[in-house]
Design a protein around this motif. Structure first.
Motif, mmCIF file in Angstrom:
data_model
loop_
_atom_site.group_PDB
_atom_site.id
_atom_site.type_symbol
_atom_site.label_atom_id
_atom_site.label_comp_id
_atom_site.label_asym_id
_atom_site.label_seq_id
_atom_site.Cartn_x
_atom_site.Cartn_y
_atom_site.Cartn_z
ATOM 1 N N LYS A 193 0.817 -1.221 0.000
ATOM 2 C CA LYS A 193 0.000 0.000 0.000
ATOM 3 C C LYS A 193 0.851 1.271 0.000
ATOM 4 C CE LYS A 193 -1.136 -0.547 4.960
ATOM 5 N NZ LYS A 193 0.007 -1.438 5.251
ATOM 6 N N SER A 194 1.974 1.255 0.723
ATOM 7 C CA SER A 194 2.850 2.429 0.686
ATOM 8 C C SER A 194 3.505 2.589 -0.678
ATOM 9 C CB SER A 194 3.950 2.318 1.752
ATOM 10 O OG SER A 194 3.425 2.630 3.020
ATOM 11 N N THR A 195 3.892 1.472 -1.274
ATOM 12 C CA THR A 195 4.485 1.522 -2.618
ATOM 13 C C THR A 195 3.495 2.140 -3.604
ATOM 14 O OG1 THR A 195 5.674 -0.498 -2.071
ATOM 15 C CG2 THR A 195 5.640 0.144 -4.389
ATOM 16 N N GLN A 220 -0.368 24.028 -2.263
ATOM 17 C CA GLN A 220 -1.704 23.913 -2.877
ATOM 18 C C GLN A 220 -1.838 22.693 -3.776
ATOM 19 O OE1 GLN A 220 -1.020 27.796 -4.195
ATOM 20 N NE2 GLN A 220 -2.661 28.685 -2.975
ATOM 21 N N PRO A 221 -1.598 21.508 -3.204
ATOM 22 C CA PRO A 221 -1.699 20.290 -4.022
ATOM 23 C C PRO A 221 -3.156 19.937 -4.273
ATOM 24 C CG PRO A 221 -1.303 19.704 -1.741
ATOM 25 C CD PRO A 221 -1.300 21.207 -1.797
ATOM 26 N N GLU A 222 -3.403 19.363 -5.443
ATOM 27 C CA GLU A 222 -4.752 18.866 -5.702
ATOM 28 C C GLU A 222 -5.041 17.687 -4.784
ATOM 29 O OE1 GLU A 222 -6.163 17.844 -9.738
ATOM 30 O OE2 GLU A 222 -4.737 19.429 -10.305
ATOM 31 N N PHE A 223 -4.028 16.815 -4.655
ATOM 32 C CA PHE A 223 -4.185 15.623 -3.819
ATOM 33 C C PHE A 223 -3.165 15.651 -2.688
ATOM 34 C CE2 PHE A 223 -6.011 14.476 -7.819
ATOM 35 C CZ PHE A 223 -7.097 13.671 -7.485
ATOM 36 N N LEU A 224 -3.667 15.410 -1.480
ATOM 37 C CA LEU A 224 -2.767 15.268 -0.352
ATOM 38 C C LEU A 224 -2.581 13.765 -0.113
ATOM 39 C CD1 LEU A 224 -1.280 17.007 1.737
ATOM 40 C CD2 LEU A 224 -3.261 16.786 3.239
ATOM 41 N N LEU A 225 -1.324 13.324 -0.199
ATOM 42 C CA LEU A 225 -1.034 11.901 -0.013
ATOM 43 C C LEU A 225 -0.455 11.720 1.382
ATOM 44 C CD1 LEU A 225 0.872 11.388 -3.406
ATOM 45 C CD2 LEU A 225 -1.590 11.217 -3.000
ATOM 46 N N LEU A 226 -1.006 10.785 2.150
ATOM 47 C CA LEU A 226 -0.520 10.602 3.518
ATOM 48 C C LEU A 226 -0.143 9.144 3.746
ATOM 49 C CD1 LEU A 226 -3.401 12.584 3.754
ATOM 50 C CD2 LEU A 226 -2.032 13.221 5.729
ATOM 51 N N ASP A 227 1.108 8.920 4.086
ATOM 52 C CA ASP A 227 1.643 7.566 4.249
ATOM 53 C C ASP A 227 1.697 7.213 5.731
ATOM 54 O OD1 ASP A 227 2.760 5.130 3.887
ATOM 55 O OD2 ASP A 227 4.679 5.854 3.102
ATOM 56 N N GLU A 228 0.708 6.527 6.205
ATOM 57 C CA GLU A 228 0.586 6.169 7.633
ATOM 58 C C GLU A 228 0.910 7.367 8.534
ATOM 59 O OE1 GLU A 228 2.032 2.459 8.921
ATOM 60 O OE2 GLU A 228 1.975 1.538 6.949
ATOM 61 N N GLN A 281 -10.864 18.803 0.369
ATOM 62 C CA GLN A 281 -9.486 18.526 -0.031
ATOM 63 C C GLN A 281 -9.375 17.036 -0.394
ATOM 64 O OE1 GLN A 281 -6.331 20.385 -0.170
ATOM 65 N NE2 GLN A 281 -5.774 18.427 -1.108
ATOM 66 N N ALA A 282 -8.943 16.759 -1.613
ATOM 67 C CA ALA A 282 -8.783 15.359 -2.007
ATOM 68 C C ALA A 282 -7.603 14.754 -1.267
ATOM 69 C CB ALA A 282 -8.544 15.266 -3.511
ATOM 70 N N MET A 283 -7.811 13.550 -0.717
ATOM 71 C CA MET A 283 -6.743 12.903 0.051
ATOM 72 C C MET A 283 -6.686 11.433 -0.290
ATOM 73 S SD MET A 283 -6.812 14.398 3.908
ATOM 74 C CE MET A 283 -8.542 14.265 4.210
ATOM 75 N N VAL A 284 -5.470 10.918 -0.256
ATOM 76 C CA VAL A 284 -5.286 9.473 -0.310
ATOM 77 C C VAL A 284 -4.488 9.114 0.925
ATOM 78 C CG1 VAL A 284 -4.416 7.507 -1.622
ATOM 79 C CG2 VAL A 284 -5.228 9.548 -2.826
ATOM 80 N N VAL A 285 -5.077 8.325 1.821
ATOM 81 C CA VAL A 285 -4.456 8.067 3.119
ATOM 82 C C VAL A 285 -4.197 6.580 3.289
ATOM 83 C CG1 VAL A 285 -4.586 8.532 5.586
ATOM 84 C CG2 VAL A 285 -5.943 9.917 4.000
ATOM 85 N N VAL A 286 -2.924 6.232 3.489
ATOM 86 C CA VAL A 286 -2.602 4.864 3.900
ATOM 87 C C VAL A 286 -2.674 4.846 5.410
ATOM 88 C CG1 VAL A 286 -0.769 3.149 4.070
ATOM 89 C CG2 VAL A 286 -1.128 4.376 1.920
ATOM 90 N N THR A 287 -3.519 3.981 5.967
ATOM 91 C CA THR A 287 -3.695 4.012 7.421
ATOM 92 C C THR A 287 -4.050 2.646 7.977
ATOM 93 O OG1 THR A 287 -4.815 5.124 9.249
ATOM 94 C CG2 THR A 287 -6.145 4.607 7.323
ATOM 95 N N HIS A 288 -3.816 2.501 9.270
ATOM 96 C CA HIS A 288 -4.285 1.307 9.983
ATOM 97 C C HIS A 288 -5.490 1.649 10.850
ATOM 98 C CE1 HIS A 288 -1.019 -1.251 8.787
ATOM 99 N NE2 HIS A 288 -0.149 -0.339 9.127
ATOM 100 N N ASN A 289 -5.857 2.932 10.881
ATOM 101 C CA ASN A 289 -6.923 3.348 11.772
ATOM 102 C C ASN A 289 -8.283 3.164 11.089
ATOM 103 O OD1 ASN A 289 -8.862 5.021 13.168
ATOM 104 N ND2 ASN A 289 -7.095 5.781 14.337
ATOM 105 N N MET A 290 -8.987 2.107 11.465
ATOM 106 C CA MET A 290 -10.234 1.782 10.779
ATOM 107 C C MET A 290 -11.355 2.756 11.142
ATOM 108 S SD MET A 290 -9.010 -0.479 9.009
ATOM 109 C CE MET A 290 -10.368 -1.107 8.063
#
Lengths: 246, 231
Positions: free
Chosen positions: A40-42, A158-166, A191-200
């Motif tokens: 998922k991080s890759t 001012q990113p269109e997508f905020l990417l968050l890695d855990e 704000q568009a986001m893609v979040v890799v997370t373990h927090n369900m």
């Protein structure tokens, strides 16, 4: 919109991404979940070209790069302008004050004036409740505060997508909550986001869309609600493994 | 004895200001520039076509050869080759120029390893964070990596500089009128070798002590963003 098509990434011993096909819509927050080492991080890092897959294509709006062909510097910068990355260990610049951590990129890359960039930085710092720390160094702040600063640093571009890695994996539960509330607010603001997370819980409350990755393959993609109500055996085992309830 | 000291001290100090200190400072500046270039050549792995890679391979080999050459031969011998030897193949230069070239090349070879180590000590995370923000390589180096690497390199570079100040005494052997040369000349007249050489030793010690104090304050400034006890 971000679109990954037929993306493959092979590490020496491990197939990290096995023919990934996925899209991320504008203004929408997506959560990527899955066991450790699932890829998922890759997947997330490929969107910002921090990891270079072996083949497949990445399209962000009108830009497309083919991973199997050389990617020029110009293309790399254009792709990176579309997104901002927040890391697990926040990776702030230790030698710069909080203010400079946030303004350095807008000034260097976007050629913003000092006044303009600092005004924006103050707005962002107020949003995360840390404006009074503007002149401190990162080492003087707690992990949760540093992570909130790193969110400001990414947003200043001012990113269109905020990417968050855990983004909260290195934080204790109280600090984690402070960071997650900020992300929740950002999601609500569109704000568009893609979040890799373990927090369900975060996934359930904030994300519209959920992607479940295992062994480099996407096992589920769809509305978050559907995932939690899924009758797929693997998904149920995964969810049960995260809960104390029998 | 005090009379001898007060007679010779002004000459020695004048020689220090005129030759020893400028020689050390100029050579150190050129040496540092060489060291940074050498360290970057050794560290960088540019992507690109075959031609770029071939050129880089050659530069890489030159960098390794240069560091090997200057670390494997005595400084005094290097000085002699450049000042007394090169005229044989038609390359002639004033003694001061020869000294600056030799000391710069020598310092550059040693300091390049210090700088390489300092650059390597900066975590990849910092490069990644800069990359995602849109910095190019040059901006990342100057805004993010060098400012942090300087803090790491400061103690070892201070060592280099202090060593260089003392090594300038070797320039006495190629006719430069620096402090040690002047002390030899005075000794030839007053036959007081113990006193004169101790006196010049004390002067070197004074300069180096001042540099140690300067190092202390530079380190304090460089460590301003580090939490105490964590360094």
């Amino acid at each position: 919109m971000i679109e990954l098509r037929n993306v493959v990434k092979q590490y020496k011993e491990k197939l990290a991404l096995n023919d990934i096909n996925v899209t991320f819509a504008d203004g929408e927050s997506t959560v990527i979940v899955g066991p450790s080492g699932s890829g998922k991080s890759t997947l997330l890092r490929s969107i910002d070209l921090l990891t270079r897959p072996d083949s497949g294509t990445l399209t962000i709006d009108d830009l497309t790069v083919d991973f199997s062909k050389p990617i020029s510097q110009k293309e790399t910068f254009a792709i990176r302008r579309k997104s901002g990355m927040v890391f697990q260990n926040w990776n702030l610049f230790p030698h710069l004050t909080v203010m400079k951590n946030i303004t350095e990129a807008p000034r260097t890359v976007l050629k913003q004036s000092k006044e303009q960039s600092e005004q924006r930085a103050h707005e962002l710092l107020k949003m995360v409740g840390l404006d009074e720390y503007a002149d401190q160094y990162p080492s003087q702040l707690s992990g949760g505060q540093q992570q909130r600063i790193s969110i400001c640093r990414a947003l200043a571009m001012q990113p269109e997508f905020l990417l968050l890695d855990e983004p909260t994996s290195a934080l204790d539960p109280e600090l984690e909550m402070q960071v997650l509330r900020i992300l929740e607010n950002l999601a609500n603001q569109g704000q568009a986001m893609v979040v890799v997370t373990h927090n369900m819980e975060f996934a359930r409350l904030v994300a519209k869309k959920l992607i479940f990755v295992e062994d480099g393959k996407i096992l589920f993609t769809g509305p978050t609600e559907e995932f939690f109500n899924s009758d797929n055996a693997r998904i149920q085992t995964f969810l049960a493994g995260l809960s104390l309830a029998e | 004895m005090w009379q001898t000291i007060s007679d010779s001290l002004p000459q020695l100090i004048a020689a220090g200001i005129k030759f020893t200190i400028p020689l050390a400072i100029i050579s150190f500046i050129f040496g540092l520039i060489l060291a940074v270039i050498t360290a970057l050549i050794k560290l960088a792995r540019p992507k690109g076509n075959v031609l770029v890679k071939a050129i880089w391979g050659i530069l890489d080999a030159i960098a390794y050869f240069y560091v090997w050459l200057f670390r494997s031969t005595p400084l005094l011998v290097q000085l002699f080759i450049i000042f007394f030897g090169l005229p044989n193949i038609g390359i002639q230069m004033p003694a001061f120029t020869a000294a600056v070239i030799t000391f710069s090349l020598n310092t550059g070879a040693y300091a390049s390893e210090n700088i390489r180590a300092a650059l390597l000590s900066i975590p990849d995370d910092q490069w990644e964070a800069a990359a995602t923000l849109g910095f190019n390589t040059r901006q990342t180096l100057f805004k993010i990596i060098f400012p942090q690497a300087i803090r790491i390199a400061l103690p070892t570079l201070s060592n280099e500089f202090i060593g260089l100040v003392k090594d300038t005494s070797l320039a006495s052997s190629i006719t430069i009128l620096e402090m040690f040369t002047v002390s030899q000349e005075i000794t030839a007249k007053n036959y007081q070798p113990l006193l004169m050489y101790c006196l010049v030793a004390a002067l070197y010690a004074v300069v180096c002590s001042l540099l140690s104090i300067l190092q202390h304050y530079l380190e304090k400034h460089a460590n301003r963003y580090i939490k105490r006890g964590e360094s």
